[in-house]
Design a protein around this motif. Structure first.
Motif, PDB file in Angstrom:
ATOM      1  N   SER A   1     -13.361 -46.642 -23.475  1.00  0.00           N
ATOM      2  CA  SER A   1     -12.759 -46.763 -22.305  1.00  0.00           C
ATOM      3  C   SER A   1     -12.639 -45.458 -21.639  1.00  0.00           C
ATOM      4  O   SER A   1     -12.815 -45.474 -20.157  1.00  0.00           O
ATOM      5  CB  SER A   1     -11.360 -47.214 -22.885  1.00  0.00           C
ATOM      6  N   GLY A   2     -12.392 -44.418 -22.188  1.00  0.00           N
ATOM      7  CA  GLY A   2     -12.359 -43.330 -21.735  1.00  0.00           C
ATOM      8  C   GLY A   2     -13.422 -42.677 -21.145  1.00  0.00           C
ATOM      9  O   GLY A   2     -13.472 -41.965 -19.956  1.00  0.00           O
ATOM     10  N   ALA A   3     -14.645 -42.944 -21.760  1.00  0.00           N
ATOM     11  CA  ALA A   3     -16.063 -42.397 -21.208  1.00  0.00           C
ATOM     12  C   ALA A   3     -16.271 -43.271 -19.988  1.00  0.00           C
ATOM     13  O   ALA A   3     -16.760 -42.506 -19.079  1.00  0.00           O
ATOM     14  CB  ALA A   3     -17.238 -42.672 -22.206  1.00  0.00           C
ATOM     15  N   LEU A   4     -16.051 -44.576 -19.926  1.00  0.00           N
ATOM     16  CA  LEU A   4     -16.291 -45.201 -18.836  1.00  0.00           C
ATOM     17  C   LEU A   4     -15.175 -44.971 -17.733  1.00  0.00           C
ATOM     18  O   LEU A   4     -15.483 -44.809 -16.572  1.00  0.00           O
ATOM     19  CB  LEU A   4     -16.208 -46.763 -18.990  1.00  0.00           C
ATOM     20  N   ALA A   5     -14.018 -44.523 -17.810  1.00  0.00           N
ATOM     21  CA  ALA A   5     -12.955 -44.102 -17.165  1.00  0.00           C
ATOM     22  C   ALA A   5     -13.693 -42.731 -16.380  1.00  0.00           C
ATOM     23  O   ALA A   5     -13.605 -42.649 -15.128  1.00  0.00           O
ATOM     24  CB  ALA A   5     -11.678 -43.844 -17.612  1.00  0.00           C
ATOM     25  N   GLY A   6     -14.143 -41.884 -17.107  1.00  0.00           N
ATOM     26  CA  GLY A   6     -14.934 -40.675 -16.736  1.00  0.00           C
ATOM     27  C   GLY A   6     -15.992 -40.982 -15.875  1.00  0.00           C
ATOM     28  O   GLY A   6     -16.146 -40.255 -14.840  1.00  0.00           O
ATOM     29  N   LEU A   7     -16.976 -41.913 -16.307  1.00  0.00           N
ATOM     30  CA  LEU A   7     -17.966 -42.246 -15.111  1.00  0.00           C
ATOM     31  C   LEU A   7     -17.747 -42.809 -14.063  1.00  0.00           C
ATOM     32  O   LEU A   7     -18.041 -42.393 -13.013  1.00  0.00           O
ATOM     33  CB  LEU A   7     -18.659 -43.380 -15.793  1.00  0.00           C
ATOM     34  N   SER A   8     -16.280 -43.322 -13.993  1.00  0.00           N
ATOM     35  CA  SER A   8     -15.730 -44.211 -12.718  1.00  0.00           C
ATOM     36  C   SER A   8     -15.229 -42.931 -12.095  1.00  0.00           C
ATOM     37  O   SER A   8     -15.064 -42.852 -10.652  1.00  0.00           O
ATOM     38  CB  SER A   8     -14.804 -45.133 -12.921  1.00  0.00           C
ATOM     39  N   GLY A   9     -14.907 -41.760 -12.621  1.00  0.00           N
ATOM     40  CA  GLY A   9     -14.585 -40.714 -11.885  1.00  0.00           C
ATOM     41  C   GLY A   9     -15.352 -39.914 -10.945  1.00  0.00           C
ATOM     42  O   GLY A   9     -15.007 -39.696  -9.758  1.00  0.00           O
ATOM     43  N   ILE A  10     -16.540 -39.614 -11.690  1.00  0.00           N
ATOM     44  CA  ILE A  10     -17.663 -39.187 -10.621  1.00  0.00           C
ATOM     45  C   ILE A  10     -18.128 -40.253  -9.768  1.00  0.00           C
ATOM     46  O   ILE A  10     -18.529 -39.505  -8.566  1.00  0.00           O
ATOM     47  CB  ILE A  10     -19.023 -38.716 -11.652  1.00  0.00           C
ATOM     48  N   MET A  11     -18.065 -41.413  -9.968  1.00  0.00           N
ATOM     49  CA  MET A  11     -18.301 -42.375  -8.936  1.00  0.00           C
ATOM     50  C   MET A  11     -17.271 -42.225  -7.782  1.00  0.00           C
ATOM     51  O   MET A  11     -17.630 -42.648  -6.731  1.00  0.00           O
ATOM     52  CB  MET A  11     -18.248 -43.699  -9.498  1.00  0.00           C
TER      53      MET A  11
END
Length: 250
Positions: free
Chosen positions: A221-231
């Protein structure tokens, strides 16, 4: 025919039919709604939500909740944007590794607090929601990272792609959704997430390592939230400590 029948018998089929009917109705009233440009604008609103929802889905299936994904998105985006600002020589694509890594670390902290101290996930992530947001303000000195510091190649991912009307961020979001579906339904660990959520008491008796699975879903969940951050940085071209990820948990 049996495959088609099984699709229409799924719970999601009714929602899908309503969405299609709604789009047709609006398209009749406003034909421009169904134009390629309008559909592209609508699709550009979905990647951040879709990516975050995949991680949140795994957490919810495991019978937990992650309220901190918006703040995780903001912190990961801010760390990455500051890296580009102060070290512009770093290749833009390494920002993905940094943002995902930061998000994964914050998600792991959530999972560790929940498993080590046996605390309810809603209490832990409600606390880290404010903690991570506060850290975002601290490291940025409450200042926005402006558009000129975000690499042009990263911003171009929201407008360019090999497929017309589907920028790279949409393709990546669809890829994340497909991989999450495969992981949840066609891997042993994915099925353990469902087993844990179905019956947390019986799960250990079946040999499921509850703490490990819990750490895993919060880390994802955190990793995908991080991916959405750079997106987010790609989509809007800036990172603001107060706006980025606000309300994302809903």
């Amino acid at each position: 025919m049996n495959a088609l029948r099984s699709i229409f018998l799924r719970r999601e089929a009714g929602i899908a039919v309503m969405i299609v009917l709604f789009c047709i109705f609006v398209g009749i009233l406003k034909p421009r709604f169904l134009s390629l440009d309008e559909l592209r604008i609508i699709l550009l609103l979905t990647p951040l939500i879709m990516i975050g929802a995949m991680g949140q889905m795994l957490v919810l299936v495991a019978r937990h909740v992650d309220l901190s994904i918006g703040s995780t998105q903001a912190f990961a985006a801010m760390v990455t944007a500051m890296m580009f600002k102060f070290h512009p020589e770093i290749p833009w694509y390494l920002g993905f590794l940094v943002s995902i890594g930061v998000g994964l670390g914050l998600g792991f902290v959530n999972g560790a607090l929940i498993t080590l101290f046996r605390l309810p996930a809603i209490i832990v992530t409600l606390g880290t929601l404010n903690l991570y947001r506060g850290l975002t303000f601290i490291i940025s000195d409450a200042k926005q990272i402006d558009r000129q510091f975000v690499p042009s190649a990263l911003k171009a991912m929201s407008s360019n792609s090999p497929i017309q009307a589907l920028p790279w961020i949409i393709i990546i979001a669809i890829g994340v959704a497909v991989l999450t579906y495969w992981f949840a339904n066609h891997t042993r660990v994915g099925r353990q997430v469902f087993a844990l959520g179905s019956n947390p008491v019986a799960a250990p008796l079946r040999g499921i390592r509850v703490n490990a699975v819990t750490l895993m879903v919060f880390s994802i969940s955190g990793a995908l939230a991080g991916l959405s951050g750079i997106m987010y940085a790609s989509r809007w071209g800036f990172v603001n400590p107060s706006n980025t990820g606000t309300g994302f948990e809903f």
